[in-house]
Design a protein around this motif. Structure first.
Motif, PDB file in Angstrom:
ATOM      1  N   GLY A 147      -2.288  -2.873  -1.140  1.00 14.40           N
ATOM      2  CA  GLY A 147      -2.622  -3.064  -2.173  1.00 14.40           C
ATOM      3  C   GLY A 147      -3.952  -3.257  -2.271  1.00 14.40           C
ATOM      4  O   GLY A 147      -4.958  -3.805  -3.317  1.00 14.40           O
ATOM      5  N   ILE A 148      -4.697  -3.522  -1.346  1.00 11.70           N
ATOM      6  CA  ILE A 148      -6.645  -3.487  -1.222  1.00 11.70           C
ATOM      7  C   ILE A 148      -7.098  -2.233  -1.962  1.00 11.70           C
ATOM      8  O   ILE A 148      -6.619  -1.460  -0.878  1.00 11.70           O
ATOM      9  CB  ILE A 148      -6.897  -4.208  -0.350  1.00 11.70           C
ATOM     10  N   PRO A 149      -8.042  -1.847  -2.747  1.00  9.14           N
ATOM     11  CA  PRO A 149      -9.064  -1.113  -3.051  1.00  9.14           C
ATOM     12  C   PRO A 149      -9.331  -0.323  -1.616  1.00  9.14           C
ATOM     13  O   PRO A 149     -10.487  -1.312  -1.157  1.00  9.14           O
ATOM     14  CB  PRO A 149      -9.558  -0.991  -4.065  1.00  9.14           C
ATOM     15  N   TYR A 150      -9.409   1.037  -0.938  1.00  5.04           N
ATOM     16  CA  TYR A 150     -10.055   1.115  -0.420  1.00  5.04           C
ATOM     17  C   TYR A 150     -12.092   1.837  -0.948  1.00  5.04           C
ATOM     18  O   TYR A 150     -12.604   2.313  -0.321  1.00  5.04           O
ATOM     19  CB  TYR A 150      -9.635   1.819   0.593  1.00  5.04           C
ATOM     20  N   ASN A 151     -11.273   2.844  -2.066  1.00 11.95           N
ATOM     21  CA  ASN A 151     -12.368   3.380  -2.652  1.00 11.95           C
ATOM     22  C   ASN A 151     -13.617   3.041  -2.292  1.00 11.95           C
ATOM     23  O   ASN A 151     -13.620   1.632  -2.922  1.00 11.95           O
ATOM     24  CB  ASN A 151     -12.377   3.882  -3.779  1.00 11.95           C
ATOM     25  N   GLN A 201       2.301   6.775   0.085  1.00 11.89           N
ATOM     26  CA  GLN A 201       2.556   7.661  -0.736  1.00 11.89           C
ATOM     27  C   GLN A 201       1.839   8.514  -1.209  1.00 11.89           C
ATOM     28  O   GLN A 201       0.922   7.575  -2.047  1.00 11.89           O
ATOM     29  CB  GLN A 201       3.677   6.599  -1.846  1.00 11.89           C
ATOM     30  N   LEU A 202       2.229   9.222  -2.403  1.00 15.88           N
ATOM     31  CA  LEU A 202       1.184   9.696  -3.044  1.00 15.88           C
ATOM     32  C   LEU A 202       1.589  10.485  -4.005  1.00 15.88           C
ATOM     33  O   LEU A 202       2.529  11.092  -4.348  1.00 15.88           O
ATOM     34  CB  LEU A 202       0.865  11.821  -2.475  1.00 15.88           C
ATOM     35  N   GLN A 203       0.924   9.679  -4.805  1.00 20.62           N
ATOM     36  CA  GLN A 203       1.622   9.279  -7.007  1.00 20.62           C
ATOM     37  C   GLN A 203       0.198  10.830  -6.911  1.00 20.62           C
ATOM     38  O   GLN A 203      -1.183  10.496  -6.895  1.00 20.62           O
ATOM     39  CB  GLN A 203       1.132   8.507  -7.538  1.00 20.62           C
ATOM     40  N   ARG A 204       0.876  11.518  -7.615  1.00 18.83           N
ATOM     41  CA  ARG A 204       0.123  12.861  -8.709  1.00 18.83           C
ATOM     42  C   ARG A 204      -0.150  12.133 -10.339  1.00 18.83           C
ATOM     43  O   ARG A 204       0.803  11.900 -10.595  1.00 18.83           O
ATOM     44  CB  ARG A 204       0.859  13.954  -8.658  1.00 18.83           C
ATOM     45  N   GLY A 205      -1.404  12.945 -10.506  1.00 18.91           N
ATOM     46  CA  GLY A 205      -1.396  12.370 -12.331  1.00 18.91           C
ATOM     47  C   GLY A 205      -2.085  11.057 -12.174  1.00 18.91           C
ATOM     48  O   GLY A 205      -2.894  10.410 -10.883  1.00 18.91           O
ATOM     49  N   VAL A 206      -2.025   9.936 -13.603  1.00 20.67           N
ATOM     50  CA  VAL A 206      -1.972   9.007 -13.486  1.00 20.67           C
ATOM     51  C   VAL A 206      -1.162   7.647 -13.078  1.00 20.67           C
ATOM     52  O   VAL A 206      -2.340   7.018 -12.057  1.00 20.67           O
ATOM     53  CB  VAL A 206      -2.106   8.272 -14.939  1.00 20.67           C
ATOM     54  N   GLY A 207      -0.049   8.157 -12.768  1.00 18.74           N
ATOM     55  CA  GLY A 207       0.587   7.203 -11.655  1.00 18.74           C
ATOM     56  C   GLY A 207       0.721   5.867 -12.469  1.00 18.74           C
ATOM     57  O   GLY A 207       0.510   6.125 -13.058  1.00 18.74           O
ATOM     58  N   THR A 208       1.744   5.104 -11.618  1.00 19.86           N
ATOM     59  CA  THR A 208       1.285   3.829 -11.713  1.00 19.86           C
ATOM     60  C   THR A 208       0.011   2.438 -11.665  1.00 19.86           C
ATOM     61  O   THR A 208      -1.188   3.704 -11.196  1.00 19.86           O
ATOM     62  CB  THR A 208       2.588   3.307 -11.417  1.00 19.86           C
ATOM     63  N   SER A 209      -0.360   1.536 -12.987  1.00 15.25           N
ATOM     64  CA  SER A 209      -1.237   1.105 -12.181  1.00 15.25           C
ATOM     65  C   SER A 209      -1.319   0.565 -10.352  1.00 15.25           C
ATOM     66  O   SER A 209      -0.686  -0.031 -10.588  1.00 15.25           O
ATOM     67  CB  SER A 209      -0.818  -0.700 -13.577  1.00 15.25           C
ATOM     68  N   THR A 210      -2.867   0.805 -10.844  1.00 19.41           N
ATOM     69  CA  THR A 210      -2.682  -0.406  -9.547  1.00 19.41           C
ATOM     70  C   THR A 210      -4.293  -0.517  -9.624  1.00 19.41           C
ATOM     71  O   THR A 210      -4.669  -0.849 -10.128  1.00 19.41           O
ATOM     72  CB  THR A 210      -2.986   1.435  -7.838  1.00 19.41           C
ATOM     73  N   ASN A 211      -4.385  -0.625  -8.076  1.00 18.71           N
ATOM     74  CA  ASN A 211      -6.444  -1.463  -8.547  1.00 18.71           C
ATOM     75  C   ASN A 211      -7.372  -0.773  -7.994  1.00 18.71           C
ATOM     76  O   ASN A 211      -7.218   0.247  -7.116  1.00 18.71           O
ATOM     77  CB  ASN A 211      -6.118  -2.882  -7.165  1.00 18.71           C
ATOM     78  N   ALA A 227      -4.925  11.194  -8.591  1.00 20.80           N
ATOM     79  CA  ALA A 227      -3.786  10.849  -7.947  1.00 20.80           C
ATOM     80  C   ALA A 227      -4.171   9.789  -7.408  1.00 20.80           C
ATOM     81  O   ALA A 227      -4.978   9.062  -8.040  1.00 20.80           O
ATOM     82  CB  ALA A 227      -3.465  11.777  -6.226  1.00 20.80           C
ATOM     83  N   SER A 228      -3.663   8.815  -6.782  1.00 22.16           N
ATOM     84  CA  SER A 228      -3.256   7.825  -6.245  1.00 22.16           C
ATOM     85  C   SER A 228      -2.382   7.367  -4.842  1.00 22.16           C
ATOM     86  O   SER A 228      -1.622   8.391  -4.629  1.00 22.16           O
ATOM     87  CB  SER A 228      -2.749   6.238  -6.749  1.00 22.16           C
ATOM     88  N   LEU A 229      -2.886   7.186  -4.273  1.00 26.38           N
ATOM     89  CA  LEU A 229      -2.956   7.255  -2.391  1.00 26.38           C
ATOM     90  C   LEU A 229      -2.924   5.642  -2.054  1.00 26.38           C
ATOM     91  O   LEU A 229      -3.379   4.850  -1.542  1.00 26.38           O
ATOM     92  CB  LEU A 229      -3.179   8.308  -1.358  1.00 26.38           C
ATOM     93  N   ASN A 230      -1.181   5.392  -1.886  1.00 25.45           N
ATOM     94  CA  ASN A 230      -0.636   3.801  -1.139  1.00 25.45           C
ATOM     95  C   ASN A 230      -1.124   4.417   0.404  1.00 25.45           C
ATOM     96  O   ASN A 230       0.773   4.333   0.406  1.00 25.45           O
ATOM     97  CB  ASN A 230      -0.080   3.471  -2.558  1.00 25.45           C
ATOM     98  N   ILE A 231      -1.286   3.028   1.337  1.00 32.90           N
ATOM     99  CA  ILE A 231      -0.881   3.061   2.701  1.00 32.90           C
ATOM    100  C   ILE A 231      -0.599   2.189   2.123  1.00 32.90           C
ATOM    101  O   ILE A 231      -1.404   0.634   2.233  1.00 32.90           O
ATOM    102  CB  ILE A 231      -2.707   3.615   2.605  1.00 32.90           C
ATOM    103  N   LEU A 232       0.603   1.788   3.643  1.00 36.60           N
ATOM    104  CA  LEU A 232       1.377   0.433   4.355  1.00 36.60           C
ATOM    105  C   LEU A 232       0.869   0.543   5.395  1.00 36.60           C
ATOM    106  O   LEU A 232       1.062   1.558   6.410  1.00 36.60           O
ATOM    107  CB  LEU A 232       2.307   1.001   3.751  1.00 36.60           C
TER     108      LEU A 232
END
Length: 786
Positions: free
Chosen positions: A178-182, A205-215, A222-227
């Motif tokens: 949940g912490i931004p890495y970019n 999880q790789l979300q393509r497009g706008v996806g859900t709100s993220t930090n 896309a957005s890539l969420n790593i646990l």
């Protein structure tokens, strides 16, 4: 009569034994919510399926006693025995989160569930493990829909990149727990600083497009969420070693104490990766670590995590030109022995998850990241006027030879808070995130033929400081309107301030102090046609500020995206299909011009109005208990509208042109043979269509086109359960580019006006650079688990 009786008994017994009976049931989470696409596997019958959108599953078996295993990402695997005699049986499962509340809260905060109206793909730790031999995470994601991966050195180690739906890494939002890495300033993602991070990844999880709100920075492709690794109940240890082509090798040691006194766990990893690279002298030397300590009880999880690494990579990010590619595709034109990137980055995270009651839970996440390093470069015949009086000319032209180091020294602070409410009909997540970033950019002259009288080694010839503050607040809700229909609302406000002042590495002044305020609403709905089919639709808005390079190029306007998604999902015992159509409409999209700057970063320009229209389909077809096919394809049309560019000294209206680095076809496939739970063989294939490296549609020459390519990889894994010294030994092998195809998957293109060739006419001249990828190469590994 006796013979007839015996015959009837044997016939009846044979008939009963040949009959098939049904094991069926439903799979729920601990809140009695059905879990769709959970994996159901009968271990001693080697049969499997997945749950449908109502959590239901069904399997046909012969009479006997079985062990039914259910797996779902983020939840503990559950195994139940069952005996089948003369009738069908039902078996229900209630899964609990794998790491108490950590997975549950983080998945709810930055991820979506399998039946959400968001286009996405998941990868579990078990799936990652089969190909984790030292290559970076972008290479492990290469076979997901719409993904194109690449590396500078050509072998998948070092500087690696991911492109999703034609959007490069600067437009793919990445979070870790949940912490931004970019990088807040460049918005890029530098995987080279996270060597062997796949070994500490629990799921992604790789979300393509706008996806859900993220930090963090906005998701524009896309957005890539790593646990990261889950807390382990039991103690374990792992020693993993792999070796391969180009002197590539990976050495990893992992451990966990398991739960001490049922509450405390300490776990960690040390890794070293080295590769000479496919490109000559393009070596990569990575050292990394991961350490976590956690406390858990029934309602609380507190986890402290630190990870990071030091990288040293030789210059390969400028690629080679067309002549060099033809003469020797592996050559590296740089010869200075220390033409390297040398950088260290360390992350410190603290997470506190609290379950307040059956409905409410909260999560607090804190982060501090420290990064510092330099790029060293030999420069020949440089104008001394560009070095702030530090060096003197050594010939009559006012030029000299010298060696410089260009430094970055940055700090990044993050604070996240989320609150989660859930009952039978409503799931509500609200939260906020604040980050503060500071970075010093400066250059030193560490050697010159002659220094100025009052100058010294390491004097700075340019300097600029930068700061960026980012605050966002969001609330997202999923309403279960009926048993079949659910609605989704996601509202986010994001507020950004960026400041920088000083001189850039190009010895140009920079002075920016600007604010951005964005409102990013998203809406969606899901409808279960029946227990096997689901329709979903969504609409999302994203806004994104320029990065530092854009500001250096004079760009001040932000980008705007409207993303429309329409999808159909099908899930049966033998076939799973995910399909969707998307339309992404941009205003002021910052498209890649094709050129790169003096640090190898892509240069962008605003394109006015543009769009991406595409169809994505991925599936899994289970032919029988041993064979499955996992194809995916993305077909798209990616266009600038009314595009204008300077050509031959005039502004030319090129009309409707193709967006750069956006192939119209990207397809992948995996043919998997899985005779036992421990043994798997897979043939992986990837096709990427031709793509333009500029937005000019070859208006100058055809040097801006990359040819299409088709490659195949062969992957084998076998886990030997020894139950003696080691719990098991995992053998893994990977042959990349099995058929030895020579291909280029990435490049750059530039133009400039030549006014010397004809005094009466300005002529636009172009050039191109290419990043050739490795031909046939291999990696083999052994992991000892104890």
């Amino acid at each position: 009569m006796k013979k007839i009786t015996i015959f009837l008994f044997l016939f009846t017994s044979a008939l009963v034994n040949s009959q098939s009976f049904t094991i069926s049931g439903k799979i729920y989470d601990e809140n009695n919510q059905p879990l769709a696409q959970a994996t159901v596997f009968i271990k001693n019958a080697n049969k499997g399926t997945s749950s449908d959108f109502e959590g239901k599953y069904q399997l046909q078996v012969s009479p006997g006693t079985y062990q039914v295993e259910v797996r779902y990402i983020g939840y503990k695997t559950q195994v139940k025995p069952i005996s089948i005699g003369r009738q069908n049986k039902e078996l229900f499962f209630y899964l609990t989160p794998e790491t108490n509340l950590l997975d549950e809260v983080l998945v709810a905060a930055v991820r979506v569930k399998s039946n959400a109206p968001v286009t996405h793909s998941n990868l579990s730790k078990k799936q990652i493990e089969k190909r984790n031999l030292g290559q970076d995470i972008p290479m492990l994601l290469n076979y997901l829909p719409s993904v194109v991966s690449s590396s500078d050195a050509g072998a998948g180690v070092g500087y690696t990149y991911i492109n999703v739906r034609g959007s490069n890494a600067e437009r793919v939002n990445v979070t870790i727990n949940g912490i931004p890495y970019n990088d807040a300033e460049s918005q890029g993602t530098f995987w080279v600083n996270l060597g062997d991070f796949a070994s500490s990844t629990q799921s992604l999880q790789l979300q393509r497009g706008v996806g859900t709100s993220t930090n963090g920075t906005g998701a524009f492709g896309a957005s890539l969420n790593i646990l990261t690794d889950a807390t382990s109940e039991n103690a374990y240890g792992e020693i993993a070693n792999s070796f391969g082509s180009y002197n590539t090798r990976k050495h990893t040691v992992k451990f966990s104490t398991g739960k001490i006194n049922e509450h405390v766990e300490i776990a960690g990893r040390l890794s070293k990766i080295y590769s000479d690279g496919y490109i000559d002298r393009a070596f990569t030397d990575l050292k990394s670590y991961f350490l976590q300590a956690s406390y858990t009880d029934e309602n609380t999880l507190i986890k402290a995590v630190t990870f990071g690494g030091k990288e040293k990579t030789y210059q390969a990010w400028y690629g080679i030109d067309a002549t060099q590619l033809k003469d020797n595709r592996r050559q590296n034109p740089y010869t200075y022995e220390n033409e390297v990137d040398d950088y260290q980055q360390d992350h410190y995270q603290l997470h506190w998850n609290q379950k307040l009651n059956d409905h409410w839970s909260t999560n607090v996440g804190l982060n501090f990241t420290k990064g510092q390093g330099f790029f060293e470069q030999f420069k020949e015949d440089e104008d001394v006027a560009d070095f702030n009086g530090i060096v003197l000319a050594t010939n009559g032209s006012g030029e000299t030879d010298l060696i410089v180091r260009r430094w970055l020294d940055n700090k990044f602070y993050v604070a996240n808070f989320n609150a989660n409410y859930q009952d039978d009909r409503l799931e509500l997540i609200s939260g906020l995130s604040y980050s503060s970033y500071s970075n010093d950019h400066y250059g030193e002259v560490i050697w010159a033929k002659q220094f100025a009288p009052n100058a010294a080694i390491r004097d700075r010839y340019y300097f600029s400081d930068a700061s960026k503050n980012d605050f966002s607040i969001f609330s997202k809700a999923t309403f279960k309107v009926t048993d079949r229909f659910s609605a989704y609302v996601d509202l986010q406000g994001r507020f950004v301030n960026y400041q920088t002042k000083g001189i850039t590495s190009d010895i140009a002044p920079i002075d920016v102090d600007t604010n951005f305020s964005f409102f990013n609403p998203k809406f969606g709905a899901s409808f279960n046609i029946n227990n096997q089919q689901q329709l979903y639709a969504s609409f999302g808005v994203a806004n994104k500020e320029p990065n530092r390079n854009d500001f250096e190029g004079g760009i001040r306007a932000h980008e705007n995206l409207h993303d429309y998604e329409l999808g159909w999902r099908f899930n049966s015992q033998n076939i799973t299909i995910n399909s969707n159509v998307y339309y992404m409409r941009y205003t002021n999209q910052l498209v890649l011009t094709g050129a790169i700057d003096n640090s190898g970063n892509p240069i962008r320009a605003t394109s006015g109005k543009s769009y991406r229209l595409g169809l994505e389909v991925d599936a899994e077809i289970r032919f029988n208990k041993n064979f499955s096919l996992r194809p995916n394809i993305a077909i798209s049309d990616n266009k600038n509208l009314d595009f204008k560019a300077p050509i031959n000294g005039q502004i030319a209206n090129l009309g409707k042109t193709n967006l750069s680095f956006s192939p119209n076809v990207v397809a992948g496939n995996a043919l998997v043979y899985h005779p036992t739970e421990q043994f798997q063989v897979a043939l992986l294939s990837k096709y990427v269509g031709s793509q333009y490296m500029s937005n000019l549609n070859s208006a100058v020459t055809e040097n801006d086109v990359l040819d299409d390519y088709f490659t195949s990889d062969f992957n084998i894994s076998y886990e030997w359960k020894t139950n003696k010294v080691f719990k098991s030994i995992l053998f893994t092998g990977l042959v990349n580019n099995l058929f030895g195809r020579e291909y280029v998957d990435r490049g750059y293109y530039f133009t400039y006006d030549d006014t010397w060739s004809n005094a009466n006419q300005t002529t636009t001249v172009d050039g191109a650079g290419y990043y050739p990828q490795a031909t046939r190469n291999f990696l083999v590994g052994v992991t000892l688990k104890f």
